[in-house]
Design a protein around this motif. Sequence first.
Motif, short mmCIF file in Angstrom:
data_model
loop_
_atom_site.label_atom_id
_atom_site.label_comp_id
_atom_site.label_asym_id
_atom_site.label_seq_id
_atom_site.Cartn_x
_atom_site.Cartn_y
_atom_site.Cartn_z
N LYS A 46 22.94 34.73 19.10
CA LYS A 46 22.61 34.98 17.69
C LYS A 46 23.52 36.05 17.09
O LYS A 46 24.01 35.90 15.94
CB LYS A 46 21.16 35.41 17.56
N LEU A 47 23.78 37.12 17.83
CA LEU A 47 24.57 38.23 17.31
C LEU A 47 26.07 38.01 17.49
O LEU A 47 26.87 38.37 16.61
CB LEU A 47 24.17 39.53 18.02
N LEU A 48 26.45 37.39 18.61
CA LEU A 48 27.87 37.24 18.96
C LEU A 48 28.17 35.80 19.38
O LEU A 48 28.50 35.54 20.53
CB LEU A 48 28.23 38.20 20.10
N PRO A 49 28.07 34.85 18.48
CA PRO A 49 28.21 33.44 18.84
C PRO A 49 29.59 33.07 19.39
O PRO A 49 29.71 32.09 20.13
CB PRO A 49 27.93 32.70 17.53
N LYS A 50 30.62 33.84 19.06
CA LYS A 50 31.99 33.54 19.52
C LYS A 50 32.41 34.42 20.69
O LYS A 50 33.57 34.40 21.09
CB LYS A 50 32.98 33.72 18.36
N ILE A 51 31.48 35.16 21.28
CA ILE A 51 31.79 36.08 22.36
C ILE A 51 32.38 35.34 23.56
O ILE A 51 32.03 34.20 23.83
CB ILE A 51 30.52 36.85 22.80
N LYS A 52 33.29 35.99 24.27
CA LYS A 52 33.84 35.43 25.50
C LYS A 52 33.04 36.00 26.67
O LYS A 52 32.87 37.22 26.79
CB LYS A 52 35.32 35.75 25.61
N LEU A 53 32.56 35.11 27.51
CA LEU A 53 31.69 35.48 28.63
C LEU A 53 32.44 35.30 29.94
O LEU A 53 33.16 34.32 30.13
CB LEU A 53 30.43 34.61 28.61
N ILE A 54 32.25 36.24 30.84
CA ILE A 54 32.90 36.18 32.16
C ILE A 54 31.83 36.20 33.23
O ILE A 54 30.91 37.02 33.20
CB ILE A 54 33.87 37.36 32.34
N LYS A 71 31.66 25.50 27.31
CA LYS A 71 32.28 25.95 28.56
C LYS A 71 33.59 26.69 28.32
O LYS A 71 34.00 27.52 29.13
CB LYS A 71 32.51 24.76 29.49
N GLU A 72 34.24 26.44 27.18
CA GLU A 72 35.49 27.13 26.86
C GLU A 72 35.29 28.63 26.63
O GLU A 72 36.25 29.40 26.68
CB GLU A 72 36.13 26.51 25.62
N GLN A 73 34.05 29.03 26.38
CA GLN A 73 33.77 30.45 26.14
C GLN A 73 33.32 31.18 27.40
O GLN A 73 33.01 32.38 27.34
CB GLN A 73 32.67 30.60 25.08
N ILE A 74 33.28 30.48 28.53
CA ILE A 74 32.80 31.10 29.78
C ILE A 74 33.87 30.97 30.86
O ILE A 74 34.22 29.85 31.26
CB ILE A 74 31.50 30.45 30.26
N PHE A 75 34.39 32.08 31.32
CA PHE A 75 35.37 32.09 32.41
C PHE A 75 34.62 32.35 33.71
O PHE A 75 33.92 33.35 33.84
CB PHE A 75 36.43 33.16 32.19
N ILE A 76 34.79 31.47 34.70
CA ILE A 76 34.05 31.55 35.95
C ILE A 76 35.04 31.60 37.12
O ILE A 76 36.01 30.82 37.14
CB ILE A 76 33.12 30.33 36.12
N PHE A 77 34.79 32.48 38.07
CA PHE A 77 35.66 32.51 39.25
C PHE A 77 34.91 33.07 40.45
O PHE A 77 33.84 33.69 40.32
CB PHE A 77 36.92 33.33 38.97
N ASP A 78 35.47 32.82 41.63
CA ASP A 78 34.92 33.29 42.89
C ASP A 78 35.38 34.73 43.11
O ASP A 78 36.58 35.01 43.13
CB ASP A 78 35.42 32.38 44.02
N SER A 79 34.43 35.65 43.28
CA SER A 79 34.78 37.07 43.40
C SER A 79 35.68 37.35 44.60
O SER A 79 36.44 38.33 44.60
CB SER A 79 33.50 37.92 43.51
N ASN A 80 35.63 36.50 45.62
CA ASN A 80 36.49 36.70 46.79
C ASN A 80 37.97 36.62 46.40
O ASN A 80 38.82 37.27 47.02
CB ASN A 80 36.17 35.64 47.84
N GLU A 81 38.27 35.83 45.36
CA GLU A 81 39.66 35.69 44.93
C GLU A 81 40.20 36.98 44.34
O GLU A 81 41.40 37.23 44.37
CB GLU A 81 39.77 34.56 43.90
N LEU A 82 39.31 37.80 43.79
CA LEU A 82 39.75 39.04 43.16
C LEU A 82 40.32 40.00 44.19
O LEU A 82 41.28 40.73 43.90
CB LEU A 82 38.60 39.69 42.41
N SER A 83 39.76 40.01 45.39
CA SER A 83 40.27 40.89 46.44
C SER A 83 41.50 40.29 47.12
O SER A 83 42.36 41.02 47.60
CB SER A 83 39.18 41.16 47.49
N GLN A 84 41.59 38.95 47.14
CA GLN A 84 42.71 38.28 47.82
C GLN A 84 43.97 38.21 46.96
O GLN A 84 45.08 38.35 47.46
CB GLN A 84 42.29 36.87 48.24
N LYS A 85 43.80 37.97 45.69
CA LYS A 85 44.95 37.84 44.78
C LYS A 85 44.60 38.43 43.42
O LYS A 85 44.48 37.70 42.43
CB LYS A 85 45.37 36.37 44.66
N PRO A 86 44.44 39.75 43.36
CA PRO A 86 43.97 40.41 42.13
C PRO A 86 44.88 40.20 40.92
O PRO A 86 44.39 40.00 39.81
CB PRO A 86 43.89 41.88 42.52
N VAL A 87 46.19 40.24 41.11
CA VAL A 87 47.10 40.10 39.98
C VAL A 87 46.97 38.72 39.35
O VAL A 87 46.87 38.57 38.13
CB VAL A 87 48.56 40.37 40.40
#
Length: 280
Positions: free
Chosen positions: A121-129, A202-218
């Motif tokens: 309602k407040l932030l309809p265009k917000i990007k969600l992670i 779905k275009e407003q929601i970025f989804i990823f496996d947290s394990n990837e952040l430690s393996q390939k952070p950049v």
Amino acid sequence: MSSTKFKRLYWNIRYQLLARHFYAITGPLRTLPDFIIIGAMKSGTTSLYNYICEHPCVLPAAYDEVGFFDDNFHLGLNWYRSLFPTKKQIDNIRKKEGIAITGEDTPFYFWNKDARDRIQKLLPKIKLILNLRNPVDRAFSEYNNVVREKEITLSFEEYIKLDLENIENNSLDVAQCGQDSAIISRGIYFKQLEMWRELFPKEQIFIFDSNELSQKPVEIMNKIFKFLNLPDYRVEKRFHIKKFMYDKMDNNTREKLIEFYKPINEKLFNLIGEKYNWNK
């Protein structure tokens, strides 16, 4: 009261009655977030938030896990605005870098339908992670957090028994994920994600496996920066703010939970069109 809840209460009182008094006055001059990390709990959301805020085009909120859209909604929009940079600060960064954004992280939003509705309602265009962790590891991490706070003396097996029975005997209601002992339910990600997909494309929601952040952070961070319309940036720091050591889970328990989550994870993978290596 858990340390997490105590922390949130402490910051609420401090910033509501003391430090936020001045900032609340300037609330109308402040911006609202461009992104929110909505979960999942015990999946490295604080580290992720710090990585994002390291980018020169990102200005952070006053603190992490502000919890406005769930526990603190009664404090009002002006209080929420007081947590973010002024429009002038954003403009200054924008003039220098070409773009400037701000955001927050509150992993408790993920299972909270009221929070979802209020955000839409407040932030309809917000990007969600959404930062997802192997649900077996996520549950064990949360259990050890509860033990560390000396709230229980039950074994992991004893602690999850009732939640497993509730899930196996009843169709899961997402609201159940908010119960204190629902550490297995909180790993049924597809149910919670379906709830968000009802209101957000779905275009407003970025989804990823947290394990990837430690393996390939950049690589992962640049995907997130691209999602946020930010230029590439090489993160330099390594944040492990909430990382603790604890004993290994019993092998039989682990195998049982892996088998339990297999069909549940498949529903998630079908929903997001991607598969994570969680069957180990």
